[in-house]
Design a protein around this motif. Structure first.
Motif, PDB file in Angstrom:
ATOM      1  N   ARG A   9       0.907  -1.147   0.036  1.00  0.00           N
ATOM      2  CA  ARG A   9       0.200   0.072  -0.146  1.00  0.00           C
ATOM      3  C   ARG A   9       0.791   1.392   0.145  1.00  0.00           C
ATOM      4  N   GLY A  10       2.254   1.360   0.200  1.00  0.00           N
ATOM      5  CA  GLY A  10       3.037   2.273   0.215  1.00  0.00           C
ATOM      6  C   GLY A  10       3.315   3.047   1.375  1.00  0.00           C
ATOM      7  N   ASN A  11       2.716   2.459   2.401  1.00  0.00           N
ATOM      8  CA  ASN A  11       3.020   3.054   3.790  1.00  0.00           C
ATOM      9  C   ASN A  11       4.038   2.648   4.390  1.00  0.00           C
ATOM     10  N   LEU A  69      -1.978   3.384   9.105  1.00  0.00           N
ATOM     11  CA  LEU A  69      -3.218   3.617   8.281  1.00  0.00           C
ATOM     12  C   LEU A  69      -2.844   4.729   7.083  1.00  0.00           C
ATOM     13  N   TYR A  70      -2.078   5.380   7.276  1.00  0.00           N
ATOM     14  CA  TYR A  70      -2.046   6.433   6.234  1.00  0.00           C
ATOM     15  C   TYR A  70      -0.748   6.278   5.537  1.00  0.00           C
ATOM     16  N   GLN A  71      -0.826   6.630   4.224  1.00  0.00           N
ATOM     17  CA  GLN A  71       0.535   6.506   3.501  1.00  0.00           C
ATOM     18  C   GLN A  71       1.489   7.769   3.596  1.00  0.00           C
ATOM     19  N   VAL A  72       2.594   7.645   4.168  1.00  0.00           N
ATOM     20  CA  VAL A  72       3.614   8.524   4.285  1.00  0.00           C
ATOM     21  C   VAL A  72       4.765   8.223   3.717  1.00  0.00           C
ATOM     22  N   LYS A  77      10.966  13.823   5.469  1.00  0.00           N
ATOM     23  CA  LYS A  77      11.985  14.130   6.494  1.00  0.00           C
ATOM     24  C   LYS A  77      11.204  14.591   7.811  1.00  0.00           C
ATOM     25  N   LEU A  78       9.896  15.106   7.573  1.00  0.00           N
ATOM     26  CA  LEU A  78       8.940  15.391   8.659  1.00  0.00           C
ATOM     27  C   LEU A  78       8.657  14.335   9.488  1.00  0.00           C
ATOM     28  N   ALA A  79       8.382  13.200   8.603  1.00  0.00           N
ATOM     29  CA  ALA A  79       7.947  11.652   9.489  1.00  0.00           C
ATOM     30  C   ALA A  79       9.389  11.389  10.440  1.00  0.00           C
ATOM     31  N   PHE A  80      10.579  11.374   9.481  1.00  0.00           N
ATOM     32  CA  PHE A  80      11.915  10.889  10.158  1.00  0.00           C
ATOM     33  C   PHE A  80      11.930  11.586  11.492  1.00  0.00           C
ATOM     34  N   PHE A  81      11.805  13.185  11.196  1.00  0.00           N
ATOM     35  CA  PHE A  81      12.136  13.887  12.542  1.00  0.00           C
ATOM     36  C   PHE A  81      10.943  13.731  13.564  1.00  0.00           C
ATOM     37  N   LEU A 129       5.317  18.348  15.259  1.00  0.00           N
ATOM     38  CA  LEU A 129       5.473  17.767  13.952  1.00  0.00           C
ATOM     39  C   LEU A 129       4.371  16.846  13.518  1.00  0.00           C
ATOM     40  N   PHE A 130       3.784  16.047  14.429  1.00  0.00           N
ATOM     41  CA  PHE A 130       2.692  15.096  14.147  1.00  0.00           C
ATOM     42  C   PHE A 130       1.477  15.941  13.712  1.00  0.00           C
ATOM     43  N   VAL A 131       1.122  16.933  14.298  1.00  0.00           N
ATOM     44  CA  VAL A 131       0.041  17.520  13.740  1.00  0.00           C
ATOM     45  C   VAL A 131       0.250  18.143  12.493  1.00  0.00           C
ATOM     46  N   LEU A 132       1.451  18.629  12.124  1.00  0.00           N
ATOM     47  CA  LEU A 132       1.660  19.105  10.807  1.00  0.00           C
ATOM     48  C   LEU A 132       1.516  18.134   9.755  1.00  0.00           C
ATOM     49  N   MET A 133       2.207  16.798  10.323  1.00  0.00           N
ATOM     50  CA  MET A 133       1.888  15.578   9.348  1.00  0.00           C
ATOM     51  C   MET A 133       0.570  15.335   9.006  1.00  0.00           C
ATOM     52  N   THR A 134      -0.256  15.151  10.076  1.00  0.00           N
ATOM     53  CA  THR A 134      -1.753  14.989   9.870  1.00  0.00           C
ATOM     54  C   THR A 134      -2.393  15.856   8.788  1.00  0.00           C
ATOM     55  N   PHE A 135      -2.000  17.081   8.802  1.00  0.00           N
ATOM     56  CA  PHE A 135      -2.673  18.119   7.806  1.00  0.00           C
ATOM     57  C   PHE A 135      -1.890  17.714   6.473  1.00  0.00           C
ATOM     58  N   LYS A 136      -0.563  17.387   6.333  1.00  0.00           N
ATOM     59  CA  LYS A 136      -0.021  17.194   5.168  1.00  0.00           C
ATOM     60  C   LYS A 136      -0.598  15.849   4.461  1.00  0.00           C
ATOM     61  N   TYR A 137      -0.705  14.733   5.274  1.00  0.00           N
ATOM     62  CA  TYR A 137      -1.132  13.565   4.833  1.00  0.00           C
ATOM     63  C   TYR A 137      -2.709  13.415   5.080  1.00  0.00           C
ATOM     64  N   THR A 138      -3.519  13.887   4.609  1.00  0.00           N
ATOM     65  CA  THR A 138      -4.949  13.623   4.925  1.00  0.00           C
ATOM     66  C   THR A 138      -5.685  12.365   4.128  1.00  0.00           C
ATOM     67  N   GLU A 139      -7.143  12.393   4.305  1.00  0.00           N
ATOM     68  CA  GLU A 139      -7.886  11.360   3.874  1.00  0.00           C
ATOM     69  C   GLU A 139      -7.511  11.100   2.478  1.00  0.00           C
ATOM     70  N   ASN A 140      -6.813  12.004   1.550  1.00  0.00           N
ATOM     71  CA  ASN A 140      -6.412  11.247   0.386  1.00  0.00           C
ATOM     72  C   ASN A 140      -5.576  10.182   0.164  1.00  0.00           C
ATOM     73  N   ASN A 141      -4.609  10.242   1.289  1.00  0.00           N
ATOM     74  CA  ASN A 141      -3.788   9.176   1.553  1.00  0.00           C
ATOM     75  C   ASN A 141      -3.864   7.916   2.409  1.00  0.00           C
ATOM     76  N   LYS A 142      -5.124   7.868   2.632  1.00  0.00           N
ATOM     77  CA  LYS A 142      -5.447   6.681   3.769  1.00  0.00           C
ATOM     78  C   LYS A 142      -5.213   5.297   2.823  1.00  0.00           C
ATOM     79  N   ALA A 143      -4.723   4.440   3.516  1.00  0.00           N
ATOM     80  CA  ALA A 143      -3.959   3.056   3.097  1.00  0.00           C
ATOM     81  C   ALA A 143      -4.620   2.163   3.134  1.00  0.00           C
ATOM     82  N   VAL A 144      -5.747   2.367   4.127  1.00  0.00           N
ATOM     83  CA  VAL A 144      -6.828   1.278   4.291  1.00  0.00           C
ATOM     84  C   VAL A 144      -8.102   1.360   3.226  1.00  0.00           C
TER      85      VAL A 144
END
Length: 144
Positions: A9-11, A69-72, A77-81, A129-144
């Motif tokens: 699924r790419g996550n 659950l989400y494709q990151v 780098k945001l997820a890494f940090f 950073l987690f809050v920023l990531m939730t805005f960046k990877y939204t419902e469009n990127n849901k892996a399920v």
């Protein structure tokens, strides 16, 4: 280091497992601290016990569920940090809290407080950073 692989699924399938495995030791420590302060009648470890549960287990478990659950993108780098700041911050906060409350080594109180504050600040950065990531990877990127 953690080997990060994508599933079909790419996550980040492996990163969620890595976070859970990394936090299992905090679960064991939480039980030991609970036995210690309960058996001794000394409640100095109670805040440490609570923070290991909330920060070290529940929050990082929620992070791992999000990564599951989400494709990151693996190159994010945001997820890494976010992952590494959450691990370093949660360990730093709980050790700093332990140093501050128990004061086991006779170090200056300023050192204990700075250790406590730096660990908490790193963890706060992780949450931001987690809050920023939730805005960046939204419902469009849901892996399920």
């Amino acid at each position: 280091m953690c080997q990060i692989e994508r599933d079909n699924r790419g996550n980040w399938n492996e990163i969620s497992y890595f976070i859970i495995k990394n936090r299992c030791h905090l679960r064991i420590n939480r039980c030991i601290y609970g036995f210690t302060y309960c058996g001794a009648g000394d409640y100095v470890l109670r805040p440490i016990h609570a923070h290991i549960l909330v920060v070290g287990w529940l929050s990082l478990f929620a992070f791992s569920v999000y990564y599951r659950l989400y494709q990151v993108p693996q190159s994010s780098k945001l997820a890494f940090f976010q992952v590494w700041s959450s691990i370093i911050g949660s360990i730093g906060l709980t050790i700093g809290m332990w140093l501050y409350n128990v004061h086991p080594f006779g170090l200056p109180k300023v050192f204990d407080m700075v250790f406590f504050i730096v660990g908490g600040s790193i963890l706060l950065i992780s949450f931001i950073l987690f809050v920023l990531m939730t805005f960046k990877y939204t419902e469009n990127n849901k892996a399920v």
